[in-house]
Write a protein that holds these residues in place. Structure first.
Motif, PDB file in Angstrom:
ATOM      1  N   PHE A  11     -12.902   3.781  -2.084  1.00  0.00           N
ATOM      2  CA  PHE A  11     -13.012   4.906  -3.028  1.00  0.00           C
ATOM      3  C   PHE A  11     -12.613   4.467  -4.438  1.00  0.00           C
ATOM      4  N   THR A  12     -11.517   3.728  -4.542  1.00  0.00           N
ATOM      5  CA  THR A  12     -11.035   3.335  -5.872  1.00  0.00           C
ATOM      6  C   THR A  12     -12.005   2.360  -6.529  1.00  0.00           C
ATOM      7  N   LYS A  13     -12.653   1.540  -5.726  1.00  0.00           N
ATOM      8  CA  LYS A  13     -13.659   0.622  -6.267  1.00  0.00           C
ATOM      9  C   LYS A  13     -14.863   1.427  -6.801  1.00  0.00           C
TER      10      LYS A  13
ATOM     11  N   ASN B  77     -11.220  -0.441   4.085  1.00  0.00           N
ATOM     12  CA  ASN B  77     -10.157   0.525   3.838  1.00  0.00           C
ATOM     13  C   ASN B  77     -10.624   1.657   2.926  1.00  0.00           C
ATOM     14  N   TYR B  78     -10.360   2.886   3.326  1.00  0.00           N
ATOM     15  CA  TYR B  78     -10.839   4.057   2.575  1.00  0.00           C
ATOM     16  C   TYR B  78     -10.372   4.037   1.121  1.00  0.00           C
ATOM     17  N   ASN B  79      -9.073   3.876   0.910  1.00  0.00           N
ATOM     18  CA  ASN B  79      -8.556   3.918  -0.459  1.00  0.00           C
ATOM     19  C   ASN B  79      -9.207   2.851  -1.333  1.00  0.00           C
ATOM     20  N   SER B  80      -9.315   1.629  -0.798  1.00  0.00           N
ATOM     21  CA  SER B  80      -9.883   0.530  -1.594  1.00  0.00           C
ATOM     22  C   SER B  80     -11.337   0.806  -1.946  1.00  0.00           C
TER      23      SER B  80
ATOM     24  N   GLN C  97      -8.524  -4.401   4.658  1.00  0.00           N
ATOM     25  CA  GLN C  97      -8.856  -4.009   3.278  1.00  0.00           C
ATOM     26  C   GLN C  97     -10.354  -3.823   3.039  1.00  0.00           C
TER      27      GLN C  97
ATOM     28  N   MET D 214       1.301  -1.550   7.711  1.00  0.00           N
ATOM     29  CA  MET D 214       0.449  -1.884   6.556  1.00  0.00           C
ATOM     30  C   MET D 214      -1.004  -2.112   7.005  1.00  0.00           C
ATOM     31  N   ASN D 215      -1.922  -1.711   6.171  1.00  0.00           N
ATOM     32  CA  ASN D 215      -3.319  -1.920   6.509  1.00  0.00           C
ATOM     33  C   ASN D 215      -3.737  -3.357   6.246  1.00  0.00           C
TER      34      ASN D 215
ATOM     35  N   LYS E 145     -14.663   4.327  -8.026  1.00  0.00           N
ATOM     36  CA  LYS E 145     -14.147   4.921  -9.273  1.00  0.00           C
ATOM     37  C   LYS E 145     -14.179   3.892 -10.413  1.00  0.00           C
TER      38      LYS E 145
ATOM     39  N   ASN F 201       4.624   3.517   8.439  1.00  0.00           N
ATOM     40  CA  ASN F 201       4.940   2.091   8.368  1.00  0.00           C
ATOM     41  C   ASN F 201       4.803   1.404   9.712  1.00  0.00           C
TER      42      ASN F 201
ATOM     43  N   VAL G 172      -8.183   2.216 -13.262  1.00  0.00           N
ATOM     44  CA  VAL G 172      -8.115   1.569 -11.950  1.00  0.00           C
ATOM     45  C   VAL G 172      -7.364   0.246 -12.089  1.00  0.00           C
TER      46      VAL G 172
ATOM     47  N   TYR H 170      -7.056  -2.091  -4.581  1.00  0.00           N
ATOM     48  CA  TYR H 170      -7.309  -1.252  -5.741  1.00  0.00           C
ATOM     49  C   TYR H 170      -6.466   0.021  -5.640  1.00  0.00           C
TER      50      TYR H 170
ATOM     51  N   THR I 235      -5.340   8.871  -2.195  1.00  0.00           N
ATOM     52  CA  THR I 235      -6.305   8.496  -1.155  1.00  0.00           C
ATOM     53  C   THR I 235      -5.729   7.488  -0.153  1.00  0.00           C
ATOM     54  N   ILE I 236      -4.491   7.083  -0.347  1.00  0.00           N
ATOM     55  CA  ILE I 236      -3.888   6.197   0.662  1.00  0.00           C
ATOM     56  C   ILE I 236      -3.351   7.054   1.811  1.00  0.00           C
TER      57      ILE I 236
ATOM     58  N   GLN J 175       0.853  -1.203   0.000  1.00  0.00           N
ATOM     59  CA  GLN J 175       0.000   0.000   0.000  1.00  0.00           C
ATOM     60  C   GLN J 175       0.877   1.237   0.000  1.00  0.00           C
TER      61      GLN J 175
ATOM     62  N   GLN K 208     -11.870 -13.878   8.374  1.00  0.00           N
ATOM     63  CA  GLN K 208     -12.103 -14.301   6.989  1.00  0.00           C
ATOM     64  C   GLN K 208     -13.123 -13.426   6.272  1.00  0.00           C
TER      65      GLN K 208
ATOM     66  N   LYS L  19     -13.402   7.073   5.495  1.00  0.00           N
ATOM     67  CA  LYS L  19     -12.439   8.188   5.606  1.00  0.00           C
ATOM     68  C   LYS L  19     -12.518   8.790   7.009  1.00  0.00           C
TER      69      LYS L  19
END
Lengths: 220, 311
Positions: free
Chosen positions: B13-15, B8-11, B5, B1-2, B17, A219, A120, A131, A138-139, A78, B78, B51
């Protein structure tokens, strides 16, 4: 900082030191002080490897001694390494250059109605797959992270008509040749790098120490 | 690391999109156009909550905290379960953004049509075609994106965002004209009334306002200038603090509707209030009775004290 041309690193996304014989930890610490950032280090030694015996998901596994396509390192994370430091440990000069390209002009082409950054991608990483767009903000809110590695990233939408790797092929790369102790610092959230084909007689000469610099605060 | 998932905000939002891009890649008349839009809306809404905090998406209805712990990166499970989409829309009305009950209702309607398409023998979007709500969808996207610090172009791409922007502005212009016309019509009607009639209506309105049972503040009616209630929803409340001998608390409020019982002006949508510049959030100060706030039983307390004095 005298060792590293910080102005160039910020302006062009890379800087080099003709010959650096000091400790890597000291170099990283000096860089951290100048940039006001704390880094975690991860060191490894890179030598050219054939395709056999390597995982397909690695560039060596896919391309062996052939040229490596342009990519950023750690695209499967990420938050990829912020900087990469490469230092030549091999005796003699390697003719296979490391290539650097700055993709910023591709993103700045506002004439295109659908830009490559509307594409994407799915980043393959098992349970940690995710994604992303190529230039992601946005990360980490407010910070741009650029990533691209055709081996681990799969474009999911129809998106832009232009193929990103084709557009990269139109950019003129900076060629960096290696001799012992030469050290290169790359902004891995901005620049792509690749490698020219390595000839058989160079396999034993080319030996690079690679240090990843991860931003500590992201990290933990 | 997140690790989380799923929330997760980024995932998310990107989905969203990715799905909006799928919508744009099909014909606008295609049945798939509203279908992909509805999926995109769902993920954009979820990303807005993520977010703020991924915990807002965790389903905690099953009496164990594993989804919550997952959202906080403490536990790896899971199949993390998130709240259903209608709860997502509901929660969005309670966080500090311009997403009101009218946006919630519209979003629920868009998603319900998708569910009709997917889970029944009927055809979705038959009585609610996309051309009726596309501009509202873009307007809602703008609200959600604003709250994420993003622009329409970050989500829709440059050219689609430009078109959406035109649609939103045109719509706001149309809404403003419509509301102004209604204001003028109510004003004309009110002016025609005799003095006695006007005063009677103004007097009666005080009883009607209270009987509605919603929270309000009084403002001057933009039409007849009588005192009229501006109803609102409370977005958030500050921590109560001791202020001398009483407890005070601030409430941040978003106007939702205006009704003037004197001239009959009725504005029921937030976008309409916003179009005539009555949509700004505001803060009200509440003074709380310490006895009520702490749930003190005065008689019991008095009895205790009497007992103490007996000893």
């Amino acid at each position: 900082m005298e060792l590293i041309d910080l102005k160039r690193l910020k302006r062009d996304g890379w800087a080099e030191i003709g010959s650096y014989t000091g400790s890597m930890r000291l170099l990283v610490s000096e860089l951290g002080k100048s940039l006001k950032e704390d880094f975690d280090m991860e060191k490894s030694v890179l030598t050219p490897k054939s395709e056999s015996g390597n995982f397909k998901i690695t560039l060596s596994g896919s391309f062996g001694f052939d040229s490596f396509p342009y990519h950023t390192d750690g695209a499967q994370y990420q938050i990829p390494p912020r900087y990469i430091i490469l230092k030549s440990l091999g005796n003699g000069e390697s003719k296979a250059a490391t290539l650097l390209v700055d993709p910023i002009s591709i993103f700045k082409d506002h004439k295109k109605s659908f830009t490559v950054n509307d594409d994407v991608y799915w980043v393959k990483g098992g349970k940690n797959s995710f994604y992303t767009t190529l230039l992601n903000k946005t990360i980490i809110s407010g910070l741009f992270i650029f990533r691209y590695n055709p081996v681990v990233m799969k474009k999911l939408n129809l998106g832009s008509k232009e193929n990103f790797s084709d557009q990269l092929g139109l950019l003129k790369p900076r060629r960096v040749l290696w001799k012992k102790n030469k050290t290169l610092i790359i902004d891995n959230w901005r620049l792509l790098h690749g490698r020219e084909k390595v000839n058989n007689d160079e396999v034993k000469i080319r030996k690079l120490e690679r240090t990843y610099l991860f931003y500590r605060k992201y990290n933990e | 690391m997140n690790k989380n998932q799923a929330f997760n905000y980024n995932s998310l939002f990107t989905k969203a999109k990715l799905y909006i891009d799928r919508a744009f890649s099909v014909n606008r008349e295609s049945e798939l156009f509203p279908f992909w839009i509805s999926l995109s809306l769902e993920f954009l809404a979820r990303s807005t909550l993520a977010k703020i905090s991924p915990t807002l998406l965790a389903d905690t209805s099953t009496n164990n905290a594993e989804n919550l712990l997952y959202a906080l990166d403490y536990e790896s499970i899971q199949n993390p379960k998130s709240i259903n989409i209608s709860s997502v829309f509901d929660r969005l009305t309670k966080v500090d953004i311009k997403f009101t009950i009218s946006e919630k209702n519209l979003c629920n309607k868009i998603v319900n049509e998708r569910n009709t398409e997917l889970h029944s023998g009927m055809k979705g979007y038959e009585d609610f075609p996309v051309n009726l709500w596309l501009k509202d969808f873009y307007r809602i996207c703008k609200i959600l994106l604003d709250s994420q610090g993003l622009k329409l172009k970050d989500f829709l791409g440059i050219s689609e965002a430009a078109a959406a922007d035109v649609m939103i502005k045109e719509d706001v212009g149309k809404i403003k004209k419509d509301v102004m016309d209604r204001i003028q019509a109510c004003k004309r009607k009110f002016l025609k009334l005799g003095k006695g009639q006007k005063e009677k209506l103004q007097k009666e309105s005080a009883y009607k306002i209270v009987s509605v049972g919603k929270e309000f503040k009084m403002i001057k009616c933009p039409s007849c200038k009588s005192e009229a209630p501006l109803y609102f929803q409370v977005i958030s409340e500050s921590q109560p603090r001791l202020d001398g001998e009483s407890i005070s608390q601030e409430k941040r409020c978003l106007p939702t509707e205006l009704h003037c019982y004197a001239c009959g002006l009725d504005i029921k949508k937030y976008v309409e209030l916003e179009a005539i510049e009555l949509g700004s959030q505001f803060t009200i100060q509440n003074t709380l009775d310490p006895v009520e706030y702490h749930g003190i039983d005065v008689e019991e307390l008095a009895a205790e004290r009497m007992e103490y004095m007996d000893e």
